[in-house]
Scaffold this motif. Sequence first.
Motif, PDB file in Angstrom:
ATOM      1  N   LYS A  15       0.838  -1.186   0.000  1.00 14.05           N
ATOM      2  CA  LYS A  15       0.000   0.000   0.000  1.00 14.05           C
ATOM      3  C   LYS A  15       0.880   1.244   0.000  1.00 14.05           C
ATOM      4  O   LYS A  15       2.053   1.185   0.353  1.00 14.05           O
ATOM      5  CB  LYS A  15      -0.939   0.010   1.201  1.00 14.05           C
ATOM      6  CG  LYS A  15      -0.262  -0.150   2.529  1.00 14.05           C
ATOM      7  CD  LYS A  15      -1.254  -0.080   3.694  1.00 14.05           C
ATOM      8  CE  LYS A  15      -1.866  -1.408   4.067  1.00 14.05           C
ATOM      9  NZ  LYS A  15      -2.506  -1.411   5.400  1.00 14.05           N
ATOM     10  N   SER A  16       0.299   2.351  -0.398  1.00 10.25           N
ATOM     11  CA  SER A  16       1.034   3.611  -0.333  1.00 10.25           C
ATOM     12  C   SER A  16       0.044   4.741  -0.076  1.00 10.25           C
ATOM     13  O   SER A  16      -1.149   4.610  -0.324  1.00 10.25           O
ATOM     14  CB  SER A  16       1.811   3.860  -1.631  1.00 10.25           C
ATOM     15  OG  SER A  16       0.929   3.912  -2.731  1.00 10.25           O
ATOM     16  N   TRP A  17       0.575   5.832   0.460  1.00 11.85           N
ATOM     17  CA  TRP A  17      -0.236   7.019   0.741  1.00 11.85           C
ATOM     18  C   TRP A  17       0.363   8.205   0.007  1.00 11.85           C
ATOM     19  O   TRP A  17       1.580   8.366  -0.024  1.00 11.85           O
ATOM     20  CB  TRP A  17      -0.217   7.342   2.242  1.00 11.85           C
ATOM     21  CG  TRP A  17      -0.997   6.410   3.092  1.00 11.85           C
ATOM     22  CD1 TRP A  17      -1.890   5.461   2.682  1.00 11.85           C
ATOM     23  CD2 TRP A  17      -0.951   6.331   4.518  1.00 11.85           C
ATOM     24  NE1 TRP A  17      -2.401   4.809   3.777  1.00 11.85           N
ATOM     25  CE2 TRP A  17      -1.852   5.325   4.903  1.00 11.85           C
ATOM     26  CE3 TRP A  17      -0.246   7.021   5.483  1.00 11.85           C
ATOM     27  CZ2 TRP A  17      -2.063   4.981   6.236  1.00 11.85           C
ATOM     28  CZ3 TRP A  17      -0.445   6.680   6.818  1.00 11.85           C
ATOM     29  CH2 TRP A  17      -1.347   5.678   7.183  1.00 11.85           C
ATOM     30  N   LEU A  21       1.254  14.046   6.388  1.00 12.08           N
ATOM     31  CA  LEU A  21       0.586  12.741   6.432  1.00 12.08           C
ATOM     32  C   LEU A  21       0.158  12.394   7.861  1.00 12.08           C
ATOM     33  O   LEU A  21      -0.941  11.881   8.088  1.00 12.08           O
ATOM     34  CB  LEU A  21       1.510  11.645   5.888  1.00 12.08           C
ATOM     35  CG  LEU A  21       1.568  11.490   4.372  1.00 12.08           C
ATOM     36  CD1 LEU A  21       2.544  10.380   3.987  1.00 12.08           C
ATOM     37  CD2 LEU A  21       0.185  11.187   3.789  1.00 12.08           C
ATOM     38  N   GLN A  47       5.854  14.335   5.429  1.00 15.53           N
ATOM     39  CA  GLN A  47       5.556  13.308   6.431  1.00 15.53           C
ATOM     40  C   GLN A  47       4.712  13.882   7.565  1.00 15.53           C
ATOM     41  O   GLN A  47       3.790  13.233   8.055  1.00 15.53           O
ATOM     42  CB  GLN A  47       6.847  12.713   6.983  1.00 15.53           C
ATOM     43  CG  GLN A  47       7.410  11.634   6.081  1.00 15.53           C
ATOM     44  CD  GLN A  47       8.883  11.396   6.300  1.00 15.53           C
ATOM     45  OE1 GLN A  47       9.444  11.882   7.265  1.00 15.53           O
ATOM     46  NE2 GLN A  47       9.501  10.667   5.405  1.00 15.53           N
ATOM     47  N   ARG A 107       4.259   7.897   0.182  1.00 14.25           N
ATOM     48  CA  ARG A 107       4.951   7.099   1.197  1.00 14.25           C
ATOM     49  C   ARG A 107       4.662   5.617   0.980  1.00 14.25           C
ATOM     50  O   ARG A 107       3.511   5.208   0.881  1.00 14.25           O
ATOM     51  CB  ARG A 107       4.499   7.483   2.599  1.00 14.25           C
ATOM     52  CG  ARG A 107       5.289   6.754   3.681  1.00 14.25           C
ATOM     53  CD  ARG A 107       4.884   7.174   5.077  1.00 14.25           C
ATOM     54  NE  ARG A 107       5.954   6.911   6.022  1.00 14.25           N
ATOM     55  CZ  ARG A 107       6.095   5.761   6.687  1.00 14.25           C
ATOM     56  NH1 ARG A 107       5.243   4.790   6.508  1.00 14.25           N
ATOM     57  NH2 ARG A 107       7.111   5.590   7.529  1.00 14.25           N
ATOM     58  N   HIS A 108       5.725   4.840   0.916  1.00 17.03           N
ATOM     59  CA  HIS A 108       5.626   3.383   0.786  1.00 17.03           C
ATOM     60  C   HIS A 108       6.191   2.756   2.056  1.00 17.03           C
ATOM     61  O   HIS A 108       7.314   3.093   2.453  1.00 17.03           O
ATOM     62  CB  HIS A 108       6.449   2.898  -0.409  1.00 17.03           C
ATOM     63  CG  HIS A 108       5.990   3.428  -1.732  1.00 17.03           C
ATOM     64  ND1 HIS A 108       5.063   2.774  -2.496  1.00 17.03           N
ATOM     65  CD2 HIS A 108       6.316   4.552  -2.418  1.00 17.03           C
ATOM     66  CE1 HIS A 108       4.844   3.455  -3.612  1.00 17.03           C
ATOM     67  NE2 HIS A 108       5.594   4.546  -3.591  1.00 17.03           N
ATOM     68  N   PRO A 109       5.474   1.850   2.700  1.00 15.42           N
ATOM     69  CA  PRO A 109       6.007   1.314   3.959  1.00 15.42           C
ATOM     70  C   PRO A 109       7.313   0.540   3.786  1.00 15.42           C
ATOM     71  O   PRO A 109       8.128   0.528   4.692  1.00 15.42           O
ATOM     72  CB  PRO A 109       4.882   0.402   4.471  1.00 15.42           C
ATOM     73  CG  PRO A 109       3.885   0.267   3.386  1.00 15.42           C
ATOM     74  CD  PRO A 109       4.122   1.354   2.406  1.00 15.42           C
TER      75      PRO A 109
END
Lengths: 523, 523
Positions: free
Chosen positions: A437-439, A488, A485, A450-452
């Motif tokens: 997932k990404s945000w 977010l 960040q 953002r990619h975990p």
Amino acid sequence: MGEPRNILFVMADQLRFDFLGCTGHPWMRTPTIDALAARGVRFANAFVQGAVCGPSRMSFYTGRYVLSHGASYNNYPLRPDEWTLGDYLNPLGLRTALAGKTHMKADEAAIRRLGLDPAEGPGRFLAECGFEPWDRDDGLQKLAPFVPDTQYEAWLRGRGYEGVNLWHEVANSVRRGDGGDPSGWLMRNARFPTVAAEEDSETAYMTRRAMDFIDDAGERPWCLHLSYIKPHWPYVAPDPYHRKYGREHVLPGNRSEGEGETHPVVAAFRDHPESIEFRRDECRDTVIPTYMGLIEQIDDHLGRLIDFLDDRGRLADTVIVVTSDHGDYLGDHGLGEKELHFEEALRIPLIVVDPSPAAEGSRGRVIEAMAEAIDLIPTLIELVGGAPAWHRLEGRSLLPFIRGDGAAGWRDAVFAEHDYSLRHARPALGLEPQEAKSWMVRTERWKFVRHPRFRPELYDLENDPSEQIDLGADPGHEDVRSDMQHRLLDWMQARLNRVGITDEAIRQSTGKAWERGYLFGRW
Amino acid sequence: MGEPRNILFVMADQLRFDFLGCTGHPWMRTPTIDALAARGVRFANAFVQGAVCGPSRMSFYTGRYVLSHGASYNNYPLRPDEWTLGDYLNPLGLRTALAGKTHMKADEAAIRRLGLDPAEGPGRFLAECGFEPWDRDDGLQKLAPFVPDTQYEAWLRGRGYEGVNLWHEVANSVRRGDGGDPSGWLMRNARFPTVAAEEDSETAYMTRRAMDFIDDAGERPWCLHLSYIKPHWPYVAPDPYHRKYGREHVLPGNRSEGEGETHPVVAAFRDHPESIEFRRDECRDTVIPTYMGLIEQIDDHLGRLIDFLDDRGRLADTVIVVTSDHGDYLGDHGLGEKELHFEEALRIPLIVVDPSPAAEGSRGRVIEAMAEAIDLIPTLIELVGGAPAWHRLEGRSLLPFIRGDGAAGWRDAVFAEHDYSLRHARPALGLEPQEAKSWMVRTERWKFVRHPRFRPELYDLENDPSEQIDLGADPGHEDVRSDMQHRLLDWMQARLNRVGITDEAIRQSTGKAWERGYLFGRW
């Protein structure tokens, strides 16, 4: 014109923001939509909450970010206690119905846990995404488990078409004349006309069904979600729309292959078959003209529908919305389809026509302020005189742009999410389902993803509006990434998860424990 | 000993981790709990997900962080499609019942939206937090809207006590003998015994009700949540427990007033009446001995209950859990009550006794690895042979510590949330209801608290274990704060919001669009 009591909420599927006349495409003929934009307000910077049908639509229908409603990919079920459009508009007296696609998957297990039957009563309301299913049709296979056959297919059969799967064999197969495979799934067939005649196509059928509904509703107020399945693939159009445009109308692609380091997730999506094909000029030159024809077809039918509304005297009391659930890469960024977070996928057309005299001053206005898909529900509620449930609805009302001169302190960022747990890219990247997932947060200037499990992506939309240069690892942009960040985290911390109590109820009870008889802390 | 088929899940309310003999309190007499720790496993670093009854318990009962279940303060309703303990244990054959407190507020509006009746059938299951309400009693006023009177009050009346509100007038008022206000709400009355005799106190009553349930269950497997209302305020104990301890047993407080810059949110809580009172020695010296007496009373009754289980032959097949929903500042940090994120509020005792022979090697073990309240549900499911629903449950199973030698790759951080929208601190700080929240991440070394409208808090637990020095604005700790923000983002991005589909179902369908007939991207 007059005060609105009805809502015509038109959605096209996979319609890119820049494939309309009024959004600047030099070749597209969309006179109806252009006229609606001239009569209403057009949001030039409107974004979906996720560039995939299901999650984006669930954000449209719930007014909440994907993280909040949880249906983060196609056919991932929607929780039964997420409120949808019908929950908000039915109590305001609007008969809220659907003609076309929702891509909503009911959570049958959760519905049965509640002792409800998905086929009737409150269980059916949940299973139908809160709509009266006037004519539910997700296209493709029959995805809605409680509709054994679509009305469209039954109608095709009544028109004399024969076959087993009429959606596939008639609506989405082509007349080649050379004995080749006529499947509309094959993109090379985009140049041929569909087996279905134009009047029998999905777009024509569903437009007539919208007219039927409006007649059926009579004098009772209504909200109709007319949700076209096109220009979504299969990329095939009925005659004459398959031949309205040619390769000379295909604009140069926004290619970025090979420029700088490609982010691993983007790279994995470029390995998908649709991306590989769309990187070939032959594919773009074959598909894009038909994609354009499908859009023009929708515009033509919308024109008929507007005339019909006018004929029925409904133009003066009907809000009209035209939008899309996401875009289509069509080869841009070396990608096919949608997903990820580039502008071609996330940006949508958004036009709102308000018949009210209060909107006279805004007609034809183009709004640069950033809108999100989740803004639509509170906007519609306010347009028909209701009060949005602000403890559930995460968007903002667009009314200040429609009936005023804008909004002070408007948002300076929009957000989207991407869940690719079901796509081949996930195992290719060695990820577990919960890791894929990404945000995204996008300001006027920057887009940050953002990619975990991977480094972030960062694009400078001012100096690199086509998002060719990924600054996600650039040492000179550490401050920008840090700021994004924080944005977010702020966004996350502002999610509306306590949906069972209103802010007003909290305000009224705050600090009143003693008054209510809880005398704790008293010596 | 044998394989477990029953679960006795004991929770005390507002019991601090360090007020037990086995957790090191030099004066506390808790021989029963100490013996359970010796027979099972004690988690020395166990934390709740929020230091307030309601949200903490909803995390215990759902196995999910507060952000995920959304019931972020007392009496903020729980969403009806949050699964609770009964959803998981009933299908495993355990009759899952409640004796005592849950502090769960049913979302009546949401239940009625589903067409359900909160008083019966599936609506009742939701309204009762998924428990069979054997004897539901939240203490205080009757908070459960569907229980017009508690069984405890009816029983008191049967015992010959007279009055209007027997909970208040009998269980929580004192015998002063001097004509003064006998209300147990008044902390100065903590030195007097309650009107209710010991055998008629809440603790004694609910213990007997647990025994009744166990007899009623007979040979059918069960899970009983025995949820004591004490040592939660009102801080009054029945004779002789009001005089078991004196001011000589009160340990020095963990005071930090005036040391360095106080964080504005902490400062606002210090202005609450309970904090002001608890900063006075007289208050601590009066209340804490009674608080200790209430704990000893619970321990005595647990001793009776253990004997009862033994007598019924149930010790050999019953898992026993002893824990608490949060702590109590009792004046530490200049605070009364709970909330915020200091250790005194967030840390809890957690003891798990597994009768299985597989647990022989772990008896008496003290585990230093960090446990969270949400770990309990998956642990209990696995202890009775079930498979946790990992797409919903956000904790981890503690089984490796109970039936093995620990877990490789165990978590290195725990998380908590605080919603103070209903507290006076919120308007005092000029915040809107949606802004009054904070998130905490705690590693072995650091505790970091993020506030959306204020600077963060940061404590160095290695060099400052009593959390006296807030490094939240210290220029020398920018890197630590940055790391902690990344941890929060990672944590947020890992929340389980797509509750309608399992990871396994996703794995099985990944990349199989073509096999399922969706041939998109094919030339």
